[in-house]
Scaffold this motif. Structure first.
Motif, PDB file in Angstrom:
ATOM      1  N   ASN A  90      50.325  -5.012  20.294  1.00  0.00           N
ATOM      2  CA  ASN A  90      49.982  -4.064  21.606  1.00  0.00           C
ATOM      3  C   ASN A  90      50.197  -4.640  22.671  1.00  0.00           C
ATOM      4  O   ASN A  90      49.282  -5.647  23.165  1.00  0.00           O
ATOM      5  N   TYR A  91      51.185  -4.587  23.449  1.00  0.00           N
ATOM      6  CA  TYR A  91      51.649  -5.317  24.678  1.00  0.00           C
ATOM      7  C   TYR A  91      50.417  -5.234  25.670  1.00  0.00           C
ATOM      8  O   TYR A  91      49.985  -5.968  26.209  1.00  0.00           O
ATOM      9  N   ASP A  92      49.940  -3.724  25.881  1.00  0.00           N
ATOM     10  CA  ASP A  92      48.990  -3.599  26.948  1.00  0.00           C
ATOM     11  C   ASP A  92      47.732  -4.607  26.452  1.00  0.00           C
ATOM     12  O   ASP A  92      46.920  -4.827  27.405  1.00  0.00           O
ATOM     13  N   ARG A  93      47.393  -4.544  25.212  1.00  0.00           N
ATOM     14  CA  ARG A  93      46.170  -5.259  24.873  1.00  0.00           C
ATOM     15  C   ARG A  93      46.335  -6.710  24.859  1.00  0.00           C
ATOM     16  O   ARG A  93      45.558  -7.349  25.550  1.00  0.00           O
ATOM     17  N   ILE A  94      47.353  -7.465  24.660  1.00  0.00           N
ATOM     18  CA  ILE A  94      47.582  -8.775  24.843  1.00  0.00           C
ATOM     19  C   ILE A  94      47.720  -9.173  26.407  1.00  0.00           C
ATOM     20  O   ILE A  94      47.397 -10.224  26.867  1.00  0.00           O
ATOM     21  N   ASN A  95      48.160  -8.256  27.158  1.00  0.00           N
ATOM     22  CA  ASN A  95      48.187  -8.510  28.746  1.00  0.00           C
ATOM     23  C   ASN A  95      46.769  -8.410  29.171  1.00  0.00           C
ATOM     24  O   ASN A  95      46.713  -8.838  30.199  1.00  0.00           O
ATOM     25  N   THR A  96      45.646  -8.123  28.571  1.00  0.00           N
ATOM     26  CA  THR A  96      44.406  -7.856  28.954  1.00  0.00           C
ATOM     27  C   THR A  96      43.762  -9.330  28.722  1.00  0.00           C
ATOM     28  O   THR A  96      42.570  -9.627  29.155  1.00  0.00           O
ATOM     29  N   LEU A  97      44.097 -10.107  27.891  1.00  0.00           N
ATOM     30  CA  LEU A  97      43.556 -11.439  27.181  1.00  0.00           C
ATOM     31  C   LEU A  97      43.066 -12.400  28.442  1.00  0.00           C
ATOM     32  O   LEU A  97      41.935 -12.810  28.263  1.00  0.00           O
ATOM     33  N   GLY A  98      43.885 -12.622  29.495  1.00  0.00           N
ATOM     34  CA  GLY A  98      43.574 -13.477  30.416  1.00  0.00           C
ATOM     35  C   GLY A  98      42.481 -13.180  31.090  1.00  0.00           C
ATOM     36  O   GLY A  98      41.592 -13.681  31.527  1.00  0.00           O
ATOM     37  N   ASP A  99      42.354 -11.673  31.802  1.00  0.00           N
ATOM     38  CA  ASP A  99      41.151 -10.991  32.371  1.00  0.00           C
ATOM     39  C   ASP A  99      40.049 -11.207  31.335  1.00  0.00           C
ATOM     40  O   ASP A  99      38.827 -11.584  31.972  1.00  0.00           O
ATOM     41  N   LEU A 100      40.050 -11.044  30.023  1.00  0.00           N
ATOM     42  CA  LEU A 100      39.004 -10.780  29.186  1.00  0.00           C
ATOM     43  C   LEU A 100      38.215 -12.352  28.848  1.00  0.00           C
ATOM     44  O   LEU A 100      37.204 -12.690  28.461  1.00  0.00           O
ATOM     45  N   CYS A 101      39.167 -13.285  28.839  1.00  0.00           N
ATOM     46  CA  CYS A 101      38.910 -14.707  28.650  1.00  0.00           C
ATOM     47  C   CYS A 101      38.413 -15.317  29.997  1.00  0.00           C
ATOM     48  O   CYS A 101      38.112 -16.363  30.067  1.00  0.00           O
ATOM     49  N   GLY A 102      38.431 -14.754  31.204  1.00  0.00           N
ATOM     50  CA  GLY A 102      38.304 -15.252  32.289  1.00  0.00           C
ATOM     51  C   GLY A 102      39.088 -16.276  32.835  1.00  0.00           C
ATOM     52  O   GLY A 102      38.795 -17.223  33.720  1.00  0.00           O
ATOM     53  N   SER A 103      40.254 -16.124  32.472  1.00  0.00           N
ATOM     54  CA  SER A 103      41.738 -16.989  32.926  1.00  0.00           C
ATOM     55  C   SER A 103      42.846 -16.343  33.162  1.00  0.00           C
ATOM     56  O   SER A 103      43.841 -16.317  32.158  1.00  0.00           O
ATOM     57  N   PRO A 114      45.278 -11.558  15.745  1.00  0.00           N
ATOM     58  CA  PRO A 114      44.313 -10.455  15.032  1.00  0.00           C
ATOM     59  C   PRO A 114      44.048  -9.197  16.495  1.00  0.00           C
ATOM     60  O   PRO A 114      44.247  -8.130  16.244  1.00  0.00           O
ATOM     61  N   PHE A 115      43.666  -9.864  17.697  1.00  0.00           N
ATOM     62  CA  PHE A 115      43.300  -9.009  18.704  1.00  0.00           C
ATOM     63  C   PHE A 115      44.448  -8.267  19.041  1.00  0.00           C
ATOM     64  O   PHE A 115      44.470  -6.849  19.428  1.00  0.00           O
ATOM     65  N   GLY A 116      45.584  -8.792  19.125  1.00  0.00           N
ATOM     66  CA  GLY A 116      46.700  -8.128  19.672  1.00  0.00           C
ATOM     67  C   GLY A 116      47.401  -6.867  18.686  1.00  0.00           C
ATOM     68  O   GLY A 116      48.082  -6.321  19.311  1.00  0.00           O
ATOM     69  N   ILE A 117      46.992  -7.134  17.318  1.00  0.00           N
ATOM     70  CA  ILE A 117      47.241  -6.117  16.575  1.00  0.00           C
ATOM     71  C   ILE A 117      46.120  -5.165  16.312  1.00  0.00           C
ATOM     72  O   ILE A 117      46.356  -3.976  16.496  1.00  0.00           O
ATOM     73  N   PHE A 118      44.960  -5.640  16.001  1.00  0.00           N
ATOM     74  CA  PHE A 118      43.891  -4.582  15.786  1.00  0.00           C
ATOM     75  C   PHE A 118      42.760  -4.326  16.971  1.00  0.00           C
ATOM     76  O   PHE A 118      42.242  -3.559  16.722  1.00  0.00           O
ATOM     77  N   GLY A 119      42.773  -5.094  17.847  1.00  0.00           N
ATOM     78  CA  GLY A 119      41.838  -4.904  19.184  1.00  0.00           C
ATOM     79  C   GLY A 119      40.646  -5.532  18.479  1.00  0.00           C
ATOM     80  O   GLY A 119      40.375  -6.528  18.047  1.00  0.00           O
ATOM     81  N   GLY A 120      39.280  -4.906  18.891  1.00  0.00           N
ATOM     82  CA  GLY A 120      38.082  -5.365  18.770  1.00  0.00           C
ATOM     83  C   GLY A 120      37.589  -6.537  19.566  1.00  0.00           C
ATOM     84  O   GLY A 120      37.846  -6.646  20.971  1.00  0.00           O
ATOM     85  N   THR A 121      36.922  -7.384  19.207  1.00  0.00           N
ATOM     86  CA  THR A 121      36.489  -8.420  19.938  1.00  0.00           C
ATOM     87  C   THR A 121      37.429  -9.664  20.001  1.00  0.00           C
ATOM     88  O   THR A 121      38.044 -10.244  19.067  1.00  0.00           O
ATOM     89  N   VAL A 122      37.430 -10.351  21.219  1.00  0.00           N
ATOM     90  CA  VAL A 122      38.379 -11.450  21.414  1.00  0.00           C
ATOM     91  C   VAL A 122      37.811 -12.756  20.686  1.00  0.00           C
ATOM     92  O   VAL A 122      36.629 -12.988  21.013  1.00  0.00           O
ATOM     93  N   PRO A 123      38.431 -13.398  19.785  1.00  0.00           N
ATOM     94  CA  PRO A 123      37.891 -14.511  19.393  1.00  0.00           C
ATOM     95  C   PRO A 123      37.808 -15.703  20.311  1.00  0.00           C
ATOM     96  O   PRO A 123      38.951 -16.018  20.911  1.00  0.00           O
ATOM     97  N   PRO A 124      36.668 -16.380  20.169  1.00  0.00           N
ATOM     98  CA  PRO A 124      36.598 -17.311  20.973  1.00  0.00           C
ATOM     99  C   PRO A 124      37.664 -18.651  21.000  1.00  0.00           C
ATOM    100  O   PRO A 124      37.833 -19.076  22.148  1.00  0.00           O
TER     101      PRO A 124
END
Length: 120
Positions: free
Chosen positions: A91-104, A43-53
């Protein structure tokens, strides 16, 4: 709201697509495991918003698993790349931010043009 419901309705289909994604041989991690770990991130990769825990938990689990070997990193890259290519509106740019957003942070970025066989 309709956009969110449409995305939620697509999740079972997307999970099936991701599980069927091809993988690199000789790795200890497989596409099924990658799918289980990263499904909460769709859902984050498609819609953005808050990253689910649970997405962050999956990102951290994937990074821990793929640190075992170059083959695991290449497999994970290929699984993510093939799976993401089958998700409408990703959204590839969005999914590529997940590691940083999650601290990993992930040691590579996944785009349609990424050559996963060169991931070290």
């Amino acid at each position: 709201m309709a956009k969110l419901l449409c995305g939620v309705a697509l999740l079972p289909l997307l999970i099936c697509i991701l599980v069927a994604a091809p993988c690199v041989i000789n790795a200890t991690i497989n596409c099924g495991e990658v799918t289980i770990l990263l499904t909460p991130c769709i859902p984050f990769g498609i819609f953005g918003g808050t990253v689910p825990p649970d997405c962050c938990k999956g990102i951290k689990g994937l990074n821990a698993a793929q640190n075992a070997s170059v083959a695991d990193r290449r497999t994970a890259c290929s699984c993510i790349q093939e799976g993401a290519a089958r998700i409408p509106g990703i959204n590839y740019d969005r999914i590529n931010t997940l590691g940083d957003l999650c601290g990993s942070p992930c040691p590579y970025k996944v785009y349609p043009s990424t050559n996963c066989s060169e991931v070290s």
